[in-house]
Each structure stands twice: as structure tokens, then as C-alpha cells.
Scaffold this motif. Structure first.
Motif, PDB file in Angstrom:
ATOM      1  N   MET A  56      76.018  57.650  -5.423  1.00 38.91           N
ATOM      2  CA  MET A  56      75.922  58.754  -4.496  1.00 38.91           C
ATOM      3  C   MET A  56      75.142  58.304  -3.272  1.00 38.91           C
ATOM      4  SD  MET A  56      74.636  62.641  -5.091  1.00 38.91           S
ATOM      5  CE  MET A  56      72.878  62.586  -5.025  1.00 38.91           C
ATOM      6  N   VAL A  57      75.497  58.834  -2.114  1.00 34.23           N
ATOM      7  CA  VAL A  57      74.774  58.553  -0.888  1.00 34.23           C
ATOM      8  C   VAL A  57      73.409  59.205  -1.043  1.00 34.23           C
ATOM      9  CG1 VAL A  57      74.712  58.868   1.593  1.00 34.23           C
ATOM     10  CG2 VAL A  57      76.888  58.487   0.457  1.00 34.23           C
ATOM     11  N   THR A  58      72.357  58.386  -1.089  1.00 29.35           N
ATOM     12  CA  THR A  58      71.027  58.914  -1.354  1.00 29.35           C
ATOM     13  C   THR A  58      70.219  59.023  -0.079  1.00 29.35           C
ATOM     14  OG1 THR A  58      70.202  56.692  -1.792  1.00 29.35           O
ATOM     15  CG2 THR A  58      70.965  57.962  -3.691  1.00 29.35           C
ATOM     16  N   GLY A  59      69.184  59.859  -0.144  1.00 34.22           N
ATOM     17  CA  GLY A  59      68.278  60.007   0.975  1.00 34.22           C
ATOM     18  C   GLY A  59      68.849  60.781   2.141  1.00 34.22           C
ATOM     19  N   ALA A  60      69.934  61.490   1.929  1.00 43.40           N
ATOM     20  CA  ALA A  60      70.558  62.244   3.024  1.00 43.40           C
ATOM     21  C   ALA A  60      70.757  63.689   2.581  1.00 43.40           C
ATOM     22  CB  ALA A  60      71.899  61.626   3.404  1.00 43.40           C
ATOM     23  N   GLY A  61      70.676  64.601   3.540  1.00 36.90           N
ATOM     24  CA  GLY A  61      70.927  66.003   3.261  1.00 36.90           C
ATOM     25  C   GLY A  61      72.417  66.270   3.152  1.00 36.90           C
ATOM     26  N   THR A  62      72.752  67.505   2.819  1.00 36.64           N
ATOM     27  CA  THR A  62      74.149  67.881   2.631  1.00 36.64           C
ATOM     28  C   THR A  62      74.978  67.639   3.883  1.00 36.64           C
ATOM     29  OG1 THR A  62      73.493  69.527   0.998  1.00 36.64           O
ATOM     30  CG2 THR A  62      75.684  69.761   1.929  1.00 36.64           C
ATOM     31  N   GLN A  63      74.455  67.989   5.051  1.00 38.36           N
ATOM     32  CA  GLN A  63      75.210  67.794   6.307  1.00 38.36           C
ATOM     33  C   GLN A  63      75.452  66.315   6.579  1.00 38.36           C
ATOM     34  OE1 GLN A  63      76.457  70.925   6.406  1.00 38.36           O
ATOM     35  NE2 GLN A  63      76.631  70.461   8.567  1.00 38.36           N
ATOM     36  N   GLU A  64      74.459  65.489   6.309  1.00 39.73           N
ATOM     37  CA  GLU A  64      74.615  64.043   6.511  1.00 39.73           C
ATOM     38  C   GLU A  64      75.619  63.458   5.528  1.00 39.73           C
ATOM     39  OE1 GLU A  64      71.582  65.534   6.191  1.00 39.73           O
ATOM     40  OE2 GLU A  64      70.861  65.370   8.258  1.00 39.73           O
ATOM     41  N   ARG A  65      75.549  63.941   4.265  1.00 37.80           N
ATOM     42  CA  ARG A  65      76.520  63.464   3.265  1.00 37.80           C
ATOM     43  C   ARG A  65      77.930  63.890   3.653  1.00 37.80           C
ATOM     44  NH1 ARG A  65      72.511  65.274  -0.525  1.00 37.80           N
ATOM     45  NH2 ARG A  65      73.847  67.027  -1.076  1.00 37.80           N
ATOM     46  N   LEU A  66      78.057  65.122   4.142  1.00 39.55           N
ATOM     47  CA  LEU A  66      79.374  65.596   4.570  1.00 39.55           C
ATOM     48  C   LEU A  66      79.887  64.762   5.740  1.00 39.55           C
ATOM     49  CD1 LEU A  66      81.751  67.547   4.453  1.00 39.55           C
ATOM     50  CD2 LEU A  66      80.440  69.127   5.881  1.00 39.55           C
ATOM     51  N   ALA A  67      79.048  64.489   6.708  1.00 42.34           N
ATOM     52  CA  ALA A  67      79.466  63.672   7.862  1.00 42.34           C
ATOM     53  C   ALA A  67      79.891  62.277   7.410  1.00 42.34           C
ATOM     54  CB  ALA A  67      78.334  63.593   8.887  1.00 42.34           C
ATOM     55  N   ALA A  68      79.143  61.688   6.461  1.00 38.32           N
ATOM     56  CA  ALA A  68      79.493  60.359   5.953  1.00 38.32           C
ATOM     57  C   ALA A  68      80.822  60.398   5.201  1.00 38.32           C
ATOM     58  CB  ALA A  68      78.381  59.829   5.046  1.00 38.32           C
ATOM     59  N   ALA A  69      81.035  61.443   4.403  1.00 43.67           N
ATOM     60  CA  ALA A  69      82.295  61.576   3.656  1.00 43.67           C
ATOM     61  C   ALA A  69      83.462  61.788   4.606  1.00 43.67           C
ATOM     62  CB  ALA A  69      82.199  62.716   2.647  1.00 43.67           C
ATOM     63  N   GLU A  70      83.276  62.635   5.618  1.00 39.10           N
ATOM     64  CA  GLU A  70      84.346  62.868   6.590  1.00 39.10           C
ATOM     65  C   GLU A  70      84.687  61.597   7.360  1.00 39.10           C
ATOM     66  OE1 GLU A  70      83.822  67.607   7.624  1.00 39.10           O
ATOM     67  OE2 GLU A  70      82.644  66.155   8.778  1.00 39.10           O
ATOM     68  N   ALA A  71      83.666  60.815   7.716  1.00 41.75           N
ATOM     69  CA  ALA A  71      83.919  59.555   8.440  1.00 41.75           C
ATOM     70  C   ALA A  71      84.685  58.565   7.565  1.00 41.75           C
ATOM     71  CB  ALA A  71      82.598  58.950   8.910  1.00 41.75           C
ATOM     72  N   ALA A  72      84.284  58.445   6.304  1.00 38.48           N
ATOM     73  CA  ALA A  72      84.965  57.517   5.390  1.00 38.48           C
ATOM     74  C   ALA A  72      86.403  57.947   5.142  1.00 38.48           C
ATOM     75  CB  ALA A  72      84.201  57.419   4.071  1.00 38.48           C
ATOM     76  N   ALA A  73      86.606  59.232   4.858  1.00 40.16           N
ATOM     77  CA  ALA A  73      87.964  59.734   4.599  1.00 40.16           C
ATOM     78  C   ALA A  73      88.809  59.683   5.867  1.00 40.16           C
ATOM     79  CB  ALA A  73      87.903  61.161   4.059  1.00 40.16           C
ATOM     80  N   GLY A  74      88.199  59.998   6.991  1.00 34.92           N
ATOM     81  CA  GLY A  74      88.929  60.020   8.260  1.00 34.92           C
ATOM     82  C   GLY A  74      89.402  58.659   8.726  1.00 34.92           C
TER      83      GLY A  74
END
Length: 174
Positions: free
Chosen positions: A1-19
């Protein structure tokens, strides 16, 4: 899991990876450019759900898209990944982004025009074949002809420019 990040940061990271995942049949486009990536969600526990919408019923690339999304999200540090199919609203060629249309043309593939208007209820069937005006993506000439209603994939047709004599694929309006 992406650690040390809040929900918004995790969402942004997931959207960037999927995108950033490329379409297996149109690799000049990402799934986001194609409009197939219908959404990304991250829950409070860090699980990621990526939603994809097929371009048409029975699209053979769906399994490959799901696998590629899963791999990209796991490589981005997400351990709990789900890829789900969303059928409503249905995909339309109008979901291709302006950047995606530009990339198609640069690759020598004519982007689609506007999709036919959708209506509620049964889909009317026409026995005539609609022949759109398709400009050549290489030279821009309007004097083109359809060679085959189906190209390398069901969502593309094969055309030829009468001006420069080059063949090209055309993404159909859906």
C-alpha cells in the motif's frame, strides 16, 4: 500500500498510475485518453478500485486492460487492487479526449466524428451504411474512400486517401 499519504494523495497516485496505462489495441492512447477508464476510487483502508467501460459489447481487449491496470496500480505501491467493469453509461467515441484525438491523428489514424445521438428505448436499426466524411490524417484531403468496414479491430475501419494514396485506419463513431 502507498504509505505515508492521505486519502487524497493516494487517490491522486492511483489516478496517475491508472491514467498512464496504454490501450492494448490503440497503444498511442492511454485508457484515460480513450475514455475507457471510467473512474478510480481509493477507500479508507487503501484498497483501489479502477472502473473500465468497454468500447463495445464483447471487446476482446477488456481482460488485457484489466490486467494492465492491475499491474500498474500494484507497481505504484497499491497492494489491494480491484478492476471492475462499468456498463452504464455506455462508452461512446465522444469520450475520447481532445489529446487522444490529437494522438490518433499524429499516428495516422483518423479520429471519429461526433457519435450518433442516443435515445431512450430500443436502438433503431438502419439497413443503410452511414458513410461519414473522413479527412486523411496524413495530408488532410477530404477525397477518401472506405476500403473495409472493419480494420485491425472491430472499432476501426480501413480507408484510403485518393489524394496521397495512403491507407489509414479510422476509429468509428459509436
Amino acid at each position: 500500500m502507498v504509505t505515508g499519504a492521505g486519502t487524497q494523495e493516494r487517490l491522486a497516485a492511483a489516478e496517475a498510475a491508472a491514467g498512464a496505462v496504454r490501450d492494448p489495441e490503440l497503444p498511442v492512447l492511454t485508457l484515460a485518453d480513450l475514455g475507457v477508464l471510467a473512474g478510480v476510487e481509493v477507500d479508507d483502508a487503501g484498497a483501489v478500485t479502477a472502473w473500465i467501460t468497454p468500447t463495445y459489447s464483447g471487446c476482446p481487449a477488456m481482460a488485457e486492460m484489466a490486467s494492465d491496470l492491475d499491474a500498474a496500480l500494484r507497481a505504484a505501491g497499491f497492494a489491494d487492487v480491484r478492476v471492475r467493469t462499468r456498463l452504464d453509461p455506455p462508452w461512446s467515441s465522444d469520450r475520447i479526449t481532445p489529446e487522444g484525438r490529437r494522438r490518433l491523428a499524429e499516428a495516422g489514424i483518423a479520429p471519429p466524428g461526433p457519435a450518433p445521438a442516443r435515445t431512450a428505448g430500443p436502438v433503431p436499426v438502419s439497413l443503410s451504411v452511414r458513410r461519414p466524411a473522413v479527412a486523411c490524417p496524413r495530408c488532410g484531403a477530404a477525397d477518401t474512400e472506405e476500403l473495409s468496414r472493419f480494420g485491425s479491430t472491430s472499432c476501426k475501419a480501413l480507408w484510403r486517401c485518393r489524394a496521397c494514396l495512403e491507407p489509414f485506419e479510422y476509429v468509428k463513431e459509436i
